[in-house]
Design a protein around this motif. Structure first.
Motif, PDB file in Angstrom:
ATOM      1  N   VAL A 454      -2.290 -49.912  24.078  1.00  0.00           N
ATOM      2  CA  VAL A 454      -2.271 -49.035  25.238  1.00  0.00           C
ATOM      3  C   VAL A 454      -1.418 -49.685  26.313  1.00  0.00           C
ATOM      4  N   VAL A 455      -0.542 -48.892  26.922  1.00  0.00           N
ATOM      5  CA  VAL A 455       0.198 -49.356  28.095  1.00  0.00           C
ATOM      6  C   VAL A 455      -0.422 -48.678  29.314  1.00  0.00           C
ATOM      7  N   TRP A 456      -1.094 -49.474  30.143  1.00  0.00           N
ATOM      8  CA  TRP A 456      -1.714 -48.936  31.359  1.00  0.00           C
ATOM      9  C   TRP A 456      -0.710 -49.102  32.492  1.00  0.00           C
ATOM     10  N   GLY A 457      -0.125 -48.004  32.914  1.00  0.00           N
ATOM     11  CA  GLY A 457       1.006 -48.068  33.829  1.00  0.00           C
ATOM     12  C   GLY A 457       0.654 -48.141  35.295  1.00  0.00           C
ATOM     13  N   SER A 458      -0.601 -48.001  35.640  1.00  0.00           N
ATOM     14  CA  SER A 458      -0.959 -48.034  37.057  1.00  0.00           C
ATOM     15  C   SER A 458      -0.712 -49.413  37.646  1.00  0.00           C
ATOM     16  N   PRO A 459      -0.046 -49.515  38.802  1.00  0.00           N
ATOM     17  CA  PRO A 459       0.160 -50.823  39.427  1.00  0.00           C
ATOM     18  C   PRO A 459      -1.092 -51.367  40.094  1.00  0.00           C
ATOM     19  N   VAL A 460      -2.125 -50.548  40.219  1.00  0.00           N
ATOM     20  CA  VAL A 460      -3.341 -50.976  40.920  1.00  0.00           C
ATOM     21  C   VAL A 460      -4.155 -51.927  40.056  1.00  0.00           C
ATOM     22  N   GLY A 461      -4.529 -51.485  38.876  1.00  0.00           N
ATOM     23  CA  GLY A 461      -5.225 -52.344  37.934  1.00  0.00           C
ATOM     24  C   GLY A 461      -6.693 -52.544  38.211  1.00  0.00           C
ATOM     25  N   THR A 462      -7.264 -51.765  39.136  1.00  0.00           N
ATOM     26  CA  THR A 462      -8.699 -51.900  39.415  1.00  0.00           C
ATOM     27  C   THR A 462      -9.507 -50.751  38.832  1.00  0.00           C
ATOM     28  N   GLU A 463      -8.843 -49.819  38.163  1.00  0.00           N
ATOM     29  CA  GLU A 463      -9.529 -48.648  37.626  1.00  0.00           C
ATOM     30  C   GLU A 463     -10.508 -49.048  36.528  1.00  0.00           C
ATOM     31  N   ALA A 464     -11.642 -48.366  36.479  1.00  0.00           N
ATOM     32  CA  ALA A 464     -12.668 -48.691  35.484  1.00  0.00           C
ATOM     33  C   ALA A 464     -12.150 -48.491  34.064  1.00  0.00           C
ATOM     34  N   ALA A 465     -11.307 -47.486  33.860  1.00  0.00           N
ATOM     35  CA  ALA A 465     -10.774 -47.249  32.514  1.00  0.00           C
ATOM     36  C   ALA A 465      -9.969 -48.451  32.039  1.00  0.00           C
ATOM     37  N   TYR A 466      -9.303 -49.118  32.989  1.00  0.00           N
ATOM     38  CA  TYR A 466      -8.525 -50.308  32.634  1.00  0.00           C
ATOM     39  C   TYR A 466      -9.397 -51.561  32.608  1.00  0.00           C
ATOM     40  N   ARG A 467     -10.074 -51.853  33.712  1.00  0.00           N
ATOM     41  CA  ARG A 467     -10.800 -53.123  33.833  1.00  0.00           C
ATOM     42  C   ARG A 467     -11.985 -53.208  32.888  1.00  0.00           C
ATOM     43  N   GLU A 468     -12.673 -52.110  32.686  1.00  0.00           N
ATOM     44  CA  GLU A 468     -13.906 -52.156  31.902  1.00  0.00           C
ATOM     45  C   GLU A 468     -13.697 -51.651  30.476  1.00  0.00           C
ATOM     46  N   THR A 469     -13.118 -50.465  30.348  1.00  0.00           N
ATOM     47  CA  THR A 469     -13.014 -49.868  29.008  1.00  0.00           C
ATOM     48  C   THR A 469     -11.976 -50.596  28.150  1.00  0.00           C
ATOM     49  N   LEU A 470     -10.745 -50.669  28.640  1.00  0.00           N
ATOM     50  CA  LEU A 470      -9.667 -51.239  27.829  1.00  0.00           C
ATOM     51  C   LEU A 470      -9.788 -52.756  27.716  1.00  0.00           C
ATOM     52  N   LEU A 471      -9.931 -53.441  28.856  1.00  0.00           N
ATOM     53  CA  LEU A 471     -10.033 -54.904  28.793  1.00  0.00           C
ATOM     54  C   LEU A 471     -11.351 -55.352  28.189  1.00  0.00           C
ATOM     55  N   GLY A 472     -12.333 -54.475  28.176  1.00  0.00           N
ATOM     56  CA  GLY A 472     -13.610 -54.823  27.551  1.00  0.00           C
ATOM     57  C   GLY A 472     -13.582 -54.756  26.042  1.00  0.00           C
ATOM     58  N   SER A 473     -12.492 -54.263  25.479  1.00  0.00           N
ATOM     59  CA  SER A 473     -12.360 -54.153  24.026  1.00  0.00           C
ATOM     60  C   SER A 473     -11.555 -55.322  23.477  1.00  0.00           C
ATOM     61  N   SER A 474     -12.065 -55.937  22.423  1.00  0.00           N
ATOM     62  CA  SER A 474     -11.317 -57.005  21.748  1.00  0.00           C
ATOM     63  C   SER A 474     -10.386 -56.451  20.687  1.00  0.00           C
ATOM     64  N   ARG A 475     -10.423 -55.145  20.469  1.00  0.00           N
ATOM     65  CA  ARG A 475      -9.621 -54.536  19.404  1.00  0.00           C
ATOM     66  C   ARG A 475      -8.402 -53.796  19.927  1.00  0.00           C
ATOM     67  N   VAL A 476      -8.429 -53.333  21.166  1.00  0.00           N
ATOM     68  CA  VAL A 476      -7.270 -52.667  21.748  1.00  0.00           C
ATOM     69  C   VAL A 476      -6.396 -53.699  22.440  1.00  0.00           C
ATOM     70  N   ALA A 477      -5.106 -53.668  22.156  1.00  0.00           N
ATOM     71  CA  ALA A 477      -4.150 -54.532  22.859  1.00  0.00           C
ATOM     72  C   ALA A 477      -3.622 -53.759  24.056  1.00  0.00           C
ATOM     73  N   THR A 478      -3.911 -54.263  25.259  1.00  0.00           N
ATOM     74  CA  THR A 478      -3.566 -53.545  26.483  1.00  0.00           C
ATOM     75  C   THR A 478      -2.422 -54.239  27.202  1.00  0.00           C
ATOM     76  N   PHE A 479      -1.420 -53.466  27.599  1.00  0.00           N
ATOM     77  CA  PHE A 479      -0.235 -53.985  28.280  1.00  0.00           C
ATOM     78  C   PHE A 479      -0.074 -53.260  29.607  1.00  0.00           C
ATOM     79  N   ARG A 480       0.752 -53.843  30.497  1.00  0.00           N
ATOM     80  CA  ARG A 480       1.023 -53.218  31.779  1.00  0.00           C
ATOM     81  C   ARG A 480       2.432 -52.649  31.859  1.00  0.00           C
ATOM     82  N   THR A 481       3.307 -53.007  30.932  1.00  0.00           N
ATOM     83  CA  THR A 481       4.679 -52.492  30.961  1.00  0.00           C
ATOM     84  C   THR A 481       5.113 -52.052  29.572  1.00  0.00           C
ATOM     85  N   PHE A 482       6.010 -51.077  29.532  1.00  0.00           N
ATOM     86  CA  PHE A 482       6.595 -50.634  28.265  1.00  0.00           C
ATOM     87  C   PHE A 482       7.279 -51.802  27.564  1.00  0.00           C
ATOM     88  N   ALA A 483       8.087 -52.553  28.327  1.00  0.00           N
ATOM     89  CA  ALA A 483       8.912 -53.603  27.724  1.00  0.00           C
ATOM     90  C   ALA A 483       8.066 -54.661  27.047  1.00  0.00           C
TER      91      ALA A 483
END
Length: 743
Positions: A454-483
């Motif tokens: 998942v590429v989470w494009g928000s520059p804020v990074g405090t959203e629950a979907a990002y901080r809790e759901t995505l980062l809380g998973s050891s199976r999803v690889a989460t990135f902040r940029t396309f590159a």
């Protein structure tokens, strides 16, 4: 064919493959164990396998001495001593302060010198300005490891470098192992012990450059070790790579490298990691280094120092990245992701524009985005409107992710056997749609062995979907940029492809000199450049084909030689001072009669006399016209020693600088990979009606030159075969010109 001389060309060796183990890893293709084969040497007397230093007692000592310990407020040593006391308590080590004028430090009994320690210690931390006098004391106390924080060594210039050499010599005599000097406290950081899964082991030559990777623990990524190598007077990056590669908890090794102490040691360590299936990801600074070398040969001008580093890393599977953000994301993905079940990548988004943008970038980077089959597209259209494209990228239009259809779509994509990676770019939070999409992706990732990114494009990074759901998973690889996502996924697929086919070149490196070596040695002239005639004799010794030719010293002899060689012929001046004859007019081509031969002989000798060029004679050579001109050569790299280069030759070598380089030893697969890196590779397959050339013969020449580099590495400064005329398929390759410089 040299056959067993290379140890690379037989069909049974070509058929060997390496089976991948399940994640985190099984030991793969470790044909040379760490104990049985560590003493093996190659033909030049260099080790073939990396020793694995026993660093357990460095990272987990039973007892520690702090030399120069202090508890005086305001002193730099006080803060360091306090941190070491806390660290020793965490790892269960007994700590002994050492100071000549103190009885206690922070309530701990203090001894005046190393010789007064109450027990033999595993690790001594030296908080002294000059560690050199202490080294002898540590040796007498049989201390295993020491850390020197002191600066003012090689980083300050020649005087400091001389001091570092004295320190390194004292350490070598002592028998202990030293980290530093000019290192820091990073090895004694507090690591989170509540994180699971394979860990990243970190190696840095600059402590601050490791901070971003260390901070990933706050995102749920486990770190196990941090080795700040500093100036590497003794322990170096290669030692820690070898050690970490054998640690069962290490899933990937992340490195920040400013300079390599020894190229061979680094490659041996990288080889050990490759054998064990442990990915090494490295930032190596110095891409802008000029790397220019004064060289007589074309080959010596084709590659800079950084190009050699880049090729050597690629050759042994080290993933080179440019930024610390890439180091974080790539090492985290390689540490944690299971091996791919397929190489196909599907981009899935709630926006057609997002999907198209990401797909363009991914395709340009070399990722495979297969078009989903008609049956799979029909299945997806059960939940996605017909007017939206689902071929790949898959555009769901947005609304399906908000209900039960979202998970159905993700599961259907992951069920496709051609799909190994699903990437979902979420360009910004759009609750509740983005929250539901993130949860569906996490749930699907838990139910599959395939990689979900998942590429989470928000520059804020405090959203629950990002901080809790995505980062809380050891199976999803989460990135902040396309590159960074694309870089990491490409490295992930490349690594596992490399791992599946890896055969250590050191296993097949020659141990004993070949008969060719003994012939070649008789031709070497230390410190001298060989004439073209002598250089071609050197090639003949290694079975590399050269034209029919004769060396003559009179016009009459030239005419007789032309009759024997066969018209048309080429005539060239031959001498030890001649690097590039064409520029001086010392080459005549297409001669078809005795009168032309006599005129050419007179003209060549006149030019040589005018230019004050000494000759050993005039070469009368067979003329070879039809083929593709290549250059193959050997140069000496200051870090890695002899290197082999192949590229487009003739006049193109000066114009295009299209070349690939490798560090011996390497096998046929790497020789062919070198050709694949050339921008002009298509010329070998035939262009504009021309026939394809004999690529197998070209590969064979590269391997024979590699054998020369291995056997004559201490005696051969440069070798330049230019042009090597590669003839139509089945007709071989002929070295039309050669230059060799002896060391």
């Amino acid at each position: 064919m040299l056959g067993s001389t290379h140890g690379t060309l037989t069909s049974d060796l070509r058929a060997r493959v390496v089976a991948c183990g399940e994640h985190p890893r099984n030991a793969v293709h470790d044909t040379a164990s760490a104990t049985a084969a560590d003493g093996d040497l190659d033909v030049s007397g260099r080790p073939l396998y990396a020793p694995v230093p026993d660093l357990d007692r460095f990272f987990r000592p039973a007892s520690v001495a702090v030399v120069g310990a202090s508890d005086s407020e305001g002193r730099p040593n006080t803060g360091i001593t306090r941190q070491l006391i806390d660290w020793a308590e965490r790892v269960g080590a007994r700590l002994h302060p050492v100071h000549p004028t103190r009885e206690t430090v922070f309530g701990l009994s203090c001894v005046p010198s190393v010789s007064d320690l109450p027990e033999q210690v595993d690790l001594a931390v030296l908080l002294v300005a000059d560690p050199l006098p202490v080294i002898g004391e540590l040796a007498g106390a049989k201390v295993k490891f020491a850390v020197a924080f002191a600066s003012g060594y090689a980083e300050t210039g020649e005087e400091g470098a001389a001091a570092q050499r004295r320190l390194a010599a004292a350490v070598e005599r002592s028998g202990l192992r030293l980290l530093g000097p000019n290192t820091n406290l990073n090895a004694f950081e507090k690591f989170r012990d509540d994180l699971d899964g394979p860990a990243i082991a970190l190696i840095t030559q600059s402590g601050h450059q490791g901070r971003p990777v260390f901070s990933m623990q706050e995102l749920g990524v486990r770190l196990s070790h941090w080795a700040p190598t500093g100036n590497e007077a003794d322990l170096e990056t290669a030692d820690f790579i070898s050690y970490f590669a054998e640690r069962p908890e290490v899933g990937a090794i992340a490195c920040y490298v400013e300079g390599l102490k020894d190229g061979r040691s680094f490659l041996l360590a990288a080889d050990r990691a490759a054998r064990r299936g442990v990915p090494v990801v490295a930032v190596k600074v110095g891409r802008t280094e000029a790397g220019a070398r004064m060289a007589a040969s074309h080959t010596g001008k084709l590659t800079g120092a950084d190009q050699v580093v880049d090729a050597a890393m690629r050759q042994f599977g080290v993933v080179r990245v440019d930024g610390l953000d890439e180091l974080q994301d790539t090492s985290a993905l390689l540490a944690r992701a299971r091996r791919p079940l397929a190489e196909g990548v599907v981009v899935y988004s709630i926006s057609g524009g997002t999907g198209a943008h990401f797909s363009d970038l991914a395709t340009a980077a070399g990722l495979k985005l297969p078009q989903l089959c008609e049956a799979k597209q029909a299945e997806l259209h059960e939940w996605i409107p017909e007017y939206l494209s689902v071929a790949n990228p898959v555009d769901n239009g947005g609304h399906p992710v908000g209900d039960w259809r979202g998970r159905k779509i993700i599961d259907a994509i992951l069920a496709d056997p051609d799909v190994g990676v699903l990437i979902c770019p979420i360009t910004g939070p759009f609750p509740p749609m983005s929250d539901k999409l993130a949860q569906d992706l996490v749930d699907a990732a838990e139910a599959t062995d395939k990689l979900v990114c998942v590429v989470w494009g928000s520059p804020v990074g405090t959203e629950a979907a990002y901080r809790e759901t995505l980062l809380g998973s050891s199976r999803v690889a989460t990135f902040r940029t396309f590159a960074n996502c694309i870089t990491a996924v490409r490295a992930y697929l490349d690594h596992h492809r490399f791992r599946a086919g890896y055969r250590s070149p050191f296993d097949e490196a020659p141990r004993t000199p070949s008969p060719s070596f003994r012939k070649a040695q008789a031709l070497m002239r230390p410190g001298k450049q060989l004439s073209e005639h002598a250089a071609k004799q050197l090639l003949r010794a290694y079975g590399i084909r050269v034209p029919r030719e004769q060396l003559v010293t009179s016009a009459a002899a030239a005419v007789r030689a032309a009759g024997l060689v066969g018209y048309p012929v080429v005539m060239k001046a031959s001498g030890t001072q001649l690097a590039h004859k064409t520029e001086l007019g010392l080459v005549k081509v297409g001669l078809t009669s005795a009168s032309q031969i006599r005129d050419a002989y007179r003209e060549l000798t006149d030019i040589a006399r005018y230019e004050d060029v000494g000759l050993d004679g005039i070469l009368v050579c067979q003329m070879v016209e039809r083929g593709v001109e290549m250059v193959v050569g050997v140069t000496q790299d200051a870090l890695f020693g002899p290197t082999v280069t192949v590229g487009l030759g003739g006049v193109l070598v000066e114009v295009l600088h299209d070349a690939a380089v490798r560090v011996p030893p390497f096998g046929e697969d790497q020789a062919r990979a070198m050709l694949g890196e050339l921008r002009g590779r298509a010329l070998l397959d035939g262009v504009r009606g021309g026939p394809p050339v004999d690529v197998d013969a070209l590969v064979e020449v590269v391997l024979r030159v590699q054998r020369m580099a291995l056997e004559l590495g201490d005696e051969l400064s440069e070798l330049d075969i230019n042009p090597l005329m590669v003839l139509p398929r089945g007709q071989g390759a002929v070295a039309l010109d050669a230059l060799a410089v002896c060391r």
